[in-house]
Motif scaffolding. Structure first.
Motif, PDB file in Angstrom:
ATOM      1  N   GLU A   1      85.432  21.656  36.493  1.00  0.00           N
ATOM      2  CA  GLU A   1      86.603  23.446  36.523  1.00  0.00           C
ATOM      3  C   GLU A   1      85.425  23.081  34.651  1.00  0.00           C
ATOM      4  N   GLY A   2      85.247  24.392  35.310  1.00  0.00           N
ATOM      5  CA  GLY A   2      83.953  24.877  34.350  1.00  0.00           C
ATOM      6  C   GLY A   2      82.897  24.710  33.892  1.00  0.00           C
ATOM      7  N   LYS A   3      83.221  23.860  32.463  1.00  0.00           N
ATOM      8  CA  LYS A   3      82.228  23.431  31.506  1.00  0.00           C
ATOM      9  C   LYS A   3      82.538  21.638  32.216  1.00  0.00           C
ATOM     10  N   THR A   4      83.853  21.463  32.763  1.00  0.00           N
ATOM     11  CA  THR A   4      83.873  20.196  32.531  1.00  0.00           C
ATOM     12  C   THR A   4      83.684  19.301  33.792  1.00  0.00           C
ATOM     13  N   LEU A   5      84.351  18.554  33.823  1.00  0.00           N
ATOM     14  CA  LEU A   5      84.205  17.490  34.771  1.00  0.00           C
ATOM     15  C   LEU A   5      85.310  16.458  35.270  1.00  0.00           C
ATOM     16  N   ARG A   6      86.591  16.333  35.591  1.00  0.00           N
ATOM     17  CA  ARG A   6      87.628  15.947  35.326  1.00  0.00           C
ATOM     18  C   ARG A   6      88.096  15.327  36.903  1.00  0.00           C
ATOM     19  N   LEU A   7      88.712  13.998  36.791  1.00  0.00           N
ATOM     20  CA  LEU A   7      89.552  13.564  37.423  1.00  0.00           C
ATOM     21  C   LEU A   7      90.955  12.907  36.704  1.00  0.00           C
TER      22      LEU A   7
ATOM     23  N   GLU B   1      94.004  12.390  28.479  1.00  0.00           N
ATOM     24  CA  GLU B   1      94.924  12.638  28.860  1.00  0.00           C
ATOM     25  C   GLU B   1      95.876  11.813  29.002  1.00  0.00           C
ATOM     26  N   ILE B   2      96.966  11.260  28.640  1.00  0.00           N
ATOM     27  CA  ILE B   2      97.748  10.200  29.314  1.00  0.00           C
ATOM     28  C   ILE B   2      99.163  10.521  29.300  1.00  0.00           C
ATOM     29  N   SER B   3      99.755  10.761  30.752  1.00  0.00           N
ATOM     30  CA  SER B   3     101.415  11.153  30.338  1.00  0.00           C
ATOM     31  C   SER B   3     101.671   9.960  31.299  1.00  0.00           C
TER      32      SER B   3
ATOM     33  N   THR C   1      93.912  11.658  33.034  1.00  0.00           N
ATOM     34  CA  THR C   1      92.871  12.890  33.233  1.00  0.00           C
ATOM     35  C   THR C   1      91.709  12.797  32.414  1.00  0.00           C
ATOM     36  N   ILE C   2      91.325  12.111  33.135  1.00  0.00           N
ATOM     37  CA  ILE C   2      89.413  12.103  32.449  1.00  0.00           C
ATOM     38  C   ILE C   2      88.723  12.852  32.351  1.00  0.00           C
ATOM     39  N   THR C   3      88.037  13.666  31.086  1.00  0.00           N
ATOM     40  CA  THR C   3      87.377  15.110  31.415  1.00  0.00           C
ATOM     41  C   THR C   3      85.979  14.670  30.214  1.00  0.00           C
ATOM     42  N   LEU C   4      85.176  14.963  31.767  1.00  0.00           N
ATOM     43  CA  LEU C   4      83.715  15.584  30.491  1.00  0.00           C
ATOM     44  C   LEU C   4      83.168  16.513  30.923  1.00  0.00           C
ATOM     45  N   THR C   5      82.390  16.110  29.573  1.00  0.00           N
ATOM     46  CA  THR C   5      81.468  17.094  29.135  1.00  0.00           C
ATOM     47  C   THR C   5      80.787  17.147  27.849  1.00  0.00           C
TER      48      THR C   5
ATOM     49  N   VAL D   1      80.143   5.367  36.870  1.00  0.00           N
ATOM     50  CA  VAL D   1      80.383   4.421  36.930  1.00  0.00           C
ATOM     51  C   VAL D   1      81.630   4.378  36.617  1.00  0.00           C
ATOM     52  N   ILE D   2      82.932   5.252  35.807  1.00  0.00           N
ATOM     53  CA  ILE D   2      84.069   5.377  35.593  1.00  0.00           C
ATOM     54  C   ILE D   2      84.774   5.281  37.555  1.00  0.00           C
ATOM     55  N   SER D   3      84.318   5.781  38.127  1.00  0.00           N
ATOM     56  CA  SER D   3      84.489   6.016  40.005  1.00  0.00           C
ATOM     57  C   SER D   3      84.660   4.431  40.084  1.00  0.00           C
ATOM     58  N   ARG D   4      83.621   3.589  39.441  1.00  0.00           N
ATOM     59  CA  ARG D   4      84.370   1.963  40.003  1.00  0.00           C
ATOM     60  C   ARG D   4      85.063   1.772  39.570  1.00  0.00           C
TER      61      ARG D   4
END
Length: 92
Positions: A23-29, A60-62, A67-71, A88-91
């Motif tokens: 998403e734009g300049k980020t990677l989000r899961l 972001e915790i709800s 939601t994890i955002t990396l940049t 790493v997070i995916s594992r």
């Protein structure tokens, strides 16, 4: 400082990362868990790899959803650091 990846490099590195979106300049899961306790337990698992990498995600915790955002903030966008930590997070 890590160098920014090109759009082509970003798309290639994102392909094998299931659930992650660019998403734009980020990677989000976003991940959902049974309840708040399980969600926080997952967040706690992120501490060690993030510290080891010297690269920290925005979280972001709800309730039961994380939601994890990396940049790479100091580079102004996505670098190899983001994709390495995403793997790493995916594992987890």
């Amino acid at each position: 400082m890590a160098s920014l990846l090109t759009d082509t490099e970003i798309q290639e590195r994102a392909k094998p990362l299931e659930g992650w979106i660019v998403e734009g300049k980020t990677l989000r899961l976003t991940r959902k868990f049974k309840d708040f306790v399980e969600a926080i337990a997952f967040v706690n698992q992120l501490v060690e790899p993030a510290e080891a990498a010297g690269h920290h995600p925005d979280l972001e915790i709800s309730y039961n959803q994380i939601t994890i955002t990396l940049t790479t903030h100091d580079a102004g966008g996505l670098t190899s650091k983001d994709f390495e930590l995403a793997q790493v997070i995916s594992r987890l």
